[in-house]
Enzyme design. Structure first.
Site, PDB file in Angstrom:
ATOM      1  N   LYS A   1      -7.313   9.437 -12.136  1.00  0.00           N
ATOM      2  CA  LYS A   1      -8.400   8.464 -12.797  1.00  0.00           C
ATOM      3  C   LYS A   1      -9.588   8.777 -13.715  1.00  0.00           C
ATOM      4  O   LYS A   1     -10.470   7.563 -13.819  1.00  0.00           O
ATOM      5  CB  LYS A   1      -8.429   7.371 -11.916  1.00  0.00           C
ATOM      6  CG  LYS A   1      -7.041   7.046 -11.832  1.00  0.00           C
ATOM      7  CD  LYS A   1      -6.729   5.345 -10.478  1.00  0.00           C
ATOM      8  CE  LYS A   1      -5.491   5.032  -9.951  1.00  0.00           C
ATOM      9  NZ  LYS A   1      -4.493   4.725 -10.931  1.00  0.00           N
TER      10      LYS A   1
ATOM     11  N   CYS B   1       0.385  -2.913  -8.154  1.00  0.00           N
ATOM     12  CA  CYS B   1       0.492  -2.074  -6.776  1.00  0.00           C
ATOM     13  C   CYS B   1      -0.709  -2.960  -5.958  1.00  0.00           C
ATOM     14  O   CYS B   1      -0.460  -2.767  -4.701  1.00  0.00           O
ATOM     15  CB  CYS B   1       0.586  -1.108  -6.846  1.00  0.00           C
ATOM     16  SG  CYS B   1       2.029   0.351  -8.020  1.00  0.00           S
TER      17      CYS B   1
ATOM     18  N   HIS C   1      -4.024  -1.874  -3.039  1.00  0.00           N
ATOM     19  CA  HIS C   1      -3.282  -1.160  -3.374  1.00  0.00           C
ATOM     20  C   HIS C   1      -2.672  -0.836  -2.539  1.00  0.00           C
ATOM     21  O   HIS C   1      -2.757  -0.831  -0.794  1.00  0.00           O
ATOM     22  CB  HIS C   1      -3.827  -0.577  -3.713  1.00  0.00           C
ATOM     23  CG  HIS C   1      -2.891   0.478  -4.955  1.00  0.00           C
ATOM     24  ND1 HIS C   1      -1.898   1.390  -4.181  1.00  0.00           N
ATOM     25  CD2 HIS C   1      -2.720   0.811  -6.373  1.00  0.00           C
ATOM     26  CE1 HIS C   1      -1.551   1.706  -5.759  1.00  0.00           C
ATOM     27  NE2 HIS C   1      -1.686   1.546  -6.523  1.00  0.00           N
TER      28      HIS C   1
ATOM     29  N   ASP D   1     -11.013   3.158  -0.085  1.00  0.00           N
ATOM     30  CA  ASP D   1     -10.517   3.595  -1.156  1.00  0.00           C
ATOM     31  C   ASP D   1     -10.856   3.134  -2.484  1.00  0.00           C
ATOM     32  O   ASP D   1     -11.638   3.121  -3.419  1.00  0.00           O
ATOM     33  CB  ASP D   1      -9.035   2.780  -1.297  1.00  0.00           C
ATOM     34  CG  ASP D   1      -8.044   3.077  -2.687  1.00  0.00           C
ATOM     35  OD1 ASP D   1      -8.136   3.658  -3.263  1.00  0.00           O
ATOM     36  OD2 ASP D   1      -7.147   2.467  -2.879  1.00  0.00           O
TER      37      ASP D   1
ATOM     38  N   GLN E   1     -10.880   3.566  -7.783  1.00  0.00           N
ATOM     39  CA  GLN E   1     -11.475   2.455  -9.070  1.00  0.00           C
ATOM     40  C   GLN E   1     -12.632   2.627  -9.089  1.00  0.00           C
ATOM     41  O   GLN E   1     -13.396   2.120 -10.622  1.00  0.00           O
ATOM     42  CB  GLN E   1     -10.739   1.582  -9.254  1.00  0.00           C
ATOM     43  CG  GLN E   1      -9.096   1.241  -9.381  1.00  0.00           C
ATOM     44  CD  GLN E   1      -8.440   1.537 -10.605  1.00  0.00           C
ATOM     45  OE1 GLN E   1      -9.373   1.972 -11.357  1.00  0.00           O
ATOM     46  NE2 GLN E   1      -8.097   1.715 -10.471  1.00  0.00           N
TER      47      GLN E   1
HETATM   48  N1  C6P Z   1      -4.010   2.189  -9.191  1.00  0.00           N
HETATM   49  C1  C6P Z   1      -3.471   0.703 -11.389  1.00  0.00           C
HETATM   50  O1  C6P Z   1      -2.854   0.968 -12.511  1.00  0.00           O
HETATM   51  P1  C6P Z   1      -1.800   7.495  -6.208  1.00  0.00           P
HETATM   52  O2  C6P Z   1      -1.423   7.102  -7.239  1.00  0.00           O
HETATM   53  O3  C6P Z   1      -2.694   8.156  -5.805  1.00  0.00           O
HETATM   54  O4  C6P Z   1      -3.024   7.967  -7.463  1.00  0.00           O
HETATM   55  O5  C6P Z   1      -3.719   6.300  -6.825  1.00  0.00           O
HETATM   56  C2  C6P Z   1      -3.235   4.931  -6.132  1.00  0.00           C
HETATM   57  C3  C6P Z   1      -4.688   3.989  -5.837  1.00  0.00           C
HETATM   58  C4  C6P Z   1      -4.978   3.579  -4.892  1.00  0.00           C
HETATM   59  N2  C6P Z   1      -5.452   2.772  -4.740  1.00  0.00           N
HETATM   60  C5  C6P Z   1      -5.818   2.295  -5.928  1.00  0.00           C
HETATM   61  C6  C6P Z   1      -7.110   1.259  -5.716  1.00  0.00           C
HETATM   62  C7  C6P Z   1      -5.339   2.126  -6.968  1.00  0.00           C
HETATM   63  O6  C6P Z   1      -5.669   1.660  -8.184  1.00  0.00           O
HETATM   64  C8  C6P Z   1      -4.823   3.015  -7.298  1.00  0.00           C
HETATM   65  C9  C6P Z   1      -3.994   3.413  -8.376  1.00  0.00           C
HETATM   66  C10 C6P Z   1      -3.516   2.331 -10.165  1.00  0.00           C
HETATM   67  O7  C6P Z   1      -3.600  -0.105 -11.045  1.00  0.00           O
HETATM   68  C11 C6P Z   1      -1.360   3.063  -9.932  1.00  0.00           C
HETATM   69  S1  C6P Z   1      -0.805   1.444  -9.721  1.00  0.00           S
END
Ligand code: C6P
Length: 420
Positions: free
Chosen positions: A231, A374, A128, A205, A208
């Protein structure tokens, strides 16, 4: 003939999610954009409302009753997150705004101070943007070099290539646990073991994975792990960084201000103990307390149960998607039990643009995501500008998948009739 059908997990929990009981564009909402953000159960909604209605107050400061109550609830939420991810101690959990801020904290506090020209950072092409851009900042500032693990022919993490990239120059490996686009589940334990043998640190990370499977940071063996509350059934504006205590202790503060200090003099300051050293300013108190409630909610169901139910749904989703010949799905395929793939599918549909697809599905009440999610470098690597993505949660049902598949087929038929 009569038969009783077993109640699924979704049958049991759906009443906890009032948002799901609505129509969108005159059709019952089918929310399949859970990888972007999850919906929130009543327990979480009530917890944040109760905080603001009954004991809204700042933490760690006031001698008065409300402040004491808010502080206790805020710190109890930290205990819950620590237990949820099996951290060795509560000091290892730092509240952040989201996973993005947690990665930036490590990049600025550790990366900027510990890396130098020629050092290597290993990422993967499926990261991401949140796990790429902060390391670009570090590389630009320190002269460290970014290396990228590519994909196997099955579109999973290429472990053999990873082994070849590792060297004594590698100082950091920062990789995603579950890809938000490919849905592959990366071998994080093995990645940590090998990286550590080479003297490198590892950040995972887990955005997910944390909402969908049991996570044990000690079993994974990572140095840091990040997650986003929104999430995992909690509000936006709250996330967390797990870090091994000794490493967090060795790191300098990221942001300066109130809350993170021990003593402030005009010329210099001393800093507070962990985890407060990394929590400058008034934190997102209600959101953190509500994250604690989300953890209670998930743990009460059981992460094993959530994972098993989502695997069943994933197997069903893929059985149905296979009947839609016009699409190409990215990432590995799950086995017949739904294992080996997270509960999501990113796909393209020939000439039909993902955005058009998502817009027409919305007319049927079906919410999916379209775009690059992203993961623009990954989309470029796959040779596509965008994809459509359907992502499930434990409150989704087979019937919702049926509605999605029908809407998808009808939409594709419509486009093919006009495109000829
Ligand atoms: N992915 C998706 O629709 P934040 O924005 O900090 O809460 O999460 C960022 C992020 C980091 N790593 C992974 C693997 C992610 O999937 C995400 C967020 C969302 O897939 C929003 S772009």
């Amino acid at each position: 003939m009569t038969f009783t059908q077993e109640r699924t997990l979704a049958d049991t929990v759906r009443c906890d999610f009032p948002i799901l009981r609505q129509e969108v564009n005159g059709k019952p909402l089918v929310y399949l954009d859970n990888a972007a953000t999850s919906q929130k159960p009543l327990l979480v909604l009530n917890t944040i409302r109760d905080y603001y209605q009954e004991y809204n107050s700042n933490v760690h400061r006031g001698a008065h009753t409300l402040s004491g109550k808010a502080t206790d609830a805020y710190e109890a939420a930290r205990d819950k997150v620590a237990e949820f991810v099996h951290a060795a101690s509560r000091q290892e959990i730092v509240f952040t705004r989201n996973a993005t801020e947690a990665i930036n904290l490590v990049a600025y506090s550790w990366g900027m101070n510990n890396l130098q020209a020629g050092d290597e950072i290993i990422l993967s092409v499926m990261e991401h943007h949140s796990n790429i851009v902060p390391w670009q900042f570090v590389a630009q500032k320190t002269g460290a070099v970014l290396k990228f693990v590519e994909l196997t022919p099955e579109q999973t993490f290429d472990f053999e290539q990873f082994k070849n990239l590792l060297s004594t120059k590698t100082k950091l490996v920062s990789v995603v646990h579950v890809s938000n686009t490919l849905g592959c589940i990366n071998p994080v334990e093995e990645i940590c073991e090998l990286a550590h043998k080479n003297g490198a640190k590892v950040l995972i990370d887990a955005c997910q994975s944390v909402p969908h499977m049991p996570i044990n940071v000690q079993a994974i063996g990572c140095d840091w792990l990040v997650g986003s509350g929104h999430k995992m059934c909690a509000p936006t504006g709250i996330g967390f960084l797990y870090g091994k205590q000794a490493i967090l202790e060795s790191m300098s503060p990221f942001l300066g201000g109130g809350e993170m200090i021990a003593d402030v003099f005009l010329e210099y300051s001393t800093y507070g103990e962990l985890p407060h050293k990394f929590e400058a300013g008034t934190p997102a108190i209600g959101e953190a307390i509500a994250l604690g409630a989300a953890v209670d909610y998930l743990m009460n169901i059981g992460m094993d149960k959530i994972h098993a139910y989502e695997a069943e749904l994933t197997a069903y989703l893929f059985q149905q998607l296979e009947k839609v010949p016009q699409i190409k799905i990215y990432g590995p395929k799950p086995n017949f039990k739904g294992e080996g793939k997270a509960a999501l599918a990113a796909f393209t549909a020939g000439e039909v643009h993902a955005n058009d697809l998502a817009t027409l599905l919305d007319q049927e009440g079906v919410a999916i995501r379209a775009g690059h999610h992203c993961t623009q470098p990954l989309h470029r690597y796959l040779g596509i500008p965008a994809s459509a993505r359907v992502s499930l949660s434990f409150y989704n049902t087979r019937e919702e998948i049926d509605v999605f598949i029908k809407a998808l087929k009808d939409t594709l038929d419509f486009f093919h009739s006009i495109l000829g």
